[in-house]
Design an enzyme around this catalytic site. Sequence first.
Site, short mmCIF file in Angstrom:
data_model
loop_
_atom_site.label_atom_id
_atom_site.label_comp_id
_atom_site.label_asym_id
_atom_site.label_seq_id
_atom_site.Cartn_x
_atom_site.Cartn_y
_atom_site.Cartn_z
N ASP A 1 6.84 11.04 29.10
CA ASP A 1 5.40 10.93 29.26
C ASP A 1 4.85 12.25 29.82
O ASP A 1 5.60 13.07 30.33
CB ASP A 1 5.00 9.75 30.15
CG ASP A 1 5.89 9.61 31.36
OD1 ASP A 1 6.25 8.48 31.71
OD2 ASP A 1 6.25 10.66 31.95
N ASP B 1 2.15 13.95 32.34
CA ASP B 1 1.23 13.74 33.46
C ASP B 1 0.38 14.98 33.67
O ASP B 1 0.82 16.11 33.44
CB ASP B 1 2.02 13.45 34.74
CG ASP B 1 2.80 12.15 34.63
OD1 ASP B 1 2.38 11.28 33.83
OD2 ASP B 1 3.82 12.01 35.31
N ASP C 1 9.11 15.87 44.94
CA ASP C 1 10.46 15.58 45.45
C ASP C 1 11.47 16.71 45.22
O ASP C 1 12.13 17.15 46.16
CB ASP C 1 10.97 14.22 44.94
CG ASP C 1 10.80 14.03 43.44
OD1 ASP C 1 10.37 14.97 42.73
OD2 ASP C 1 11.12 12.92 42.95
P1 ATP Z 1 10.93 10.67 34.33
O1 ATP Z 1 11.34 11.52 33.18
O2 ATP Z 1 12.03 9.75 34.79
O3 ATP Z 1 9.61 9.97 34.17
P2 ATP Z 1 9.52 12.24 36.24
O4 ATP Z 1 9.89 13.51 36.91
O5 ATP Z 1 8.35 12.26 35.30
O6 ATP Z 1 10.80 11.71 35.52
P3 ATP Z 1 8.14 10.18 37.64
O7 ATP Z 1 8.73 9.08 38.44
O8 ATP Z 1 7.44 9.84 36.37
O9 ATP Z 1 9.33 11.19 37.38
O10 ATP Z 1 7.19 10.99 38.61
C1 ATP Z 1 6.36 12.07 38.15
C2 ATP Z 1 6.35 13.20 39.15
O11 ATP Z 1 5.83 12.75 40.40
C3 ATP Z 1 7.73 13.76 39.47
O12 ATP Z 1 8.09 14.75 38.55
C4 ATP Z 1 7.52 14.32 40.87
O13 ATP Z 1 6.91 15.59 40.83
C5 ATP Z 1 6.54 13.35 41.49
N1 ATP Z 1 7.22 12.27 42.23
C6 ATP Z 1 7.61 11.07 41.76
N2 ATP Z 1 8.18 10.33 42.70
C7 ATP Z 1 8.15 11.05 43.83
C8 ATP Z 1 8.58 10.82 45.17
N3 ATP Z 1 9.18 9.68 45.52
N4 ATP Z 1 8.38 11.82 46.08
C9 ATP Z 1 7.77 12.97 45.72
N5 ATP Z 1 7.35 13.24 44.49
C10 ATP Z 1 7.52 12.31 43.54
MG MG Z 2 7.51 10.50 34.32
#
Ligand code: ATP
Ligand code: MG
Length: 447
Positions: free
Chosen positions: A64, A66, A139
């Site tokens: 996705d 963002d 994170d």
């Molecule tokens: P995925 O491919 O699994 O969706 P993602 O990196 O996009 O991985 P998400 O859970 O969708 O992970 O979260 C989007 C973004 O928000 C992350 O890339 C990170 O920058 C931030 N984020 C998510 N969870 C946390 C957290 N618990 N603490 C700090 N930042 C977070």
């Molecule tokens: Mg994501």
Amino acid sequence: MSADRAPDVQHGPTIIARPDHSISRQDVDKDTLRVLYRLKDAGYEAYLVGGAVRDLLMGRRPKDFDVATDARPRELRRLFKNSREVGKRFRLVHVFFGPKNIEVATLRSAAEAPSADGDLYVDSDNEWGNLESDAFRRDFTINALYYDIRDFAVIDYCGGVADIHAGLVRAIGDPRVRFQEDPVRMLRAIKFAARFGYTIEEKTAAAIAELHGDVLKANRHRVTEEFFRILTQANRAEGIRLLAKFNLLADLYPDWVRAIGPAGLDQVIEFLDRVDEDAEQERWYSIELVAAGLFVPLLDTVDPGRDQFNRVAARVTGEVRQLGVDMDLPKRLINTAVELLRGQLYLLFFTHRENRVSRFVESPWFDPTWRLHLLAFGGIAELAPLRTTWLAYRKRISRPIGGTVNSPDRRDIFSFRGRTGGGRHADRGGSDDDGEWAEPELVDDGE
Ligand code: ATP
Ligand code: MG
């Protein structure tokens, strides 16, 4: 770097200009681009952020996209008619394009200062900030990269690009502080390390080794979600190995770990290795089937020569139900695991009962039961005659053996709860989505 981008940066971010990175607008989702340009044209900052930038730099297709911006939620609602504000802990705006929605977040400030009692847990995260503060509250370094729609540059405050090249999952800031703020981040570190085959950076790993027990302070809903992400992504066997190595499995699921024992854990990991290998061959299984694999070691003590089907089935069923509830699994998932384990017993006990064999191969449970058998026990030579018999009967049915799904199963685990709710935290609210299988009962009546 332009002065307005981050006025209070001392060392400044690394800016990777368009010619020096591999992200092309063609790889970005069209509707997301539309949102980015709309923001830019209205005079706001607009960035692609997080997992999408990371994945594109790795040459992977993002799940996705963002968006981050300096526009406030109220301004976003005005700018996008097709939008809705969501979230309390973390206010976001979803911009809709048909069934799809794009998450647009306003740039945040750093996490709040620790409270007086020394508890670092952060439960509200809505202080607006700038690009720099937004980067440092994320994170991991690989998750804190921004793609700027104004000049197509990648902006890196935390060394994320270098860590992608080095294959490292590194917490931003002091990992001990960051894991105490939000213990779910420990599971996320393992999720990303497993998925990408990355190493968890030394200090980050040391903090997990020290603080793993804090995971019990986290919201169980979020924990279950991350556990299932690990279980349903690539390299799930490695994910479970890492969870075991850092003692997180024993923290989270002590009864399950005890019930299956160390040999059982190895068995589950071998099962997941096979699921991983099949996924590489583009053969995918449903979340239900993968979850059922967690319980196959409970069948180890079964002896079809001595035991009675009904009694063994009752024991296994009871154990799976109890463990499933302890593990916060949705009820629908537990029900399916129960039926698939009963199916394993059926294969074991009734190979010599022709009418049962011919009846069961017709049942909708047979194909997933068969897949689970092959994944969990397919390597056991003594069971080869059993397999020959069942397969012979199954082949009389003209349709091919199912039990696989057409693409990686990315359904949200909480869409499995159905009307009856599930687990210890059944009050979370959620959808009534009907999973993917009907739920017939396996017949075990006498003949
Ligand atoms: P995925 O491919 O699994 O969706 P993602 O990196 O996009 O991985 P998400 O859970 O969708 O992970 O979260 C989007 C973004 O928000 C992350 O890339 C990170 O920058 C931030 N984020 C998510 N969870 C946390 C957290 N618990 N603490 C700090 N930042 C977070
Ligand atoms: Mg994501």
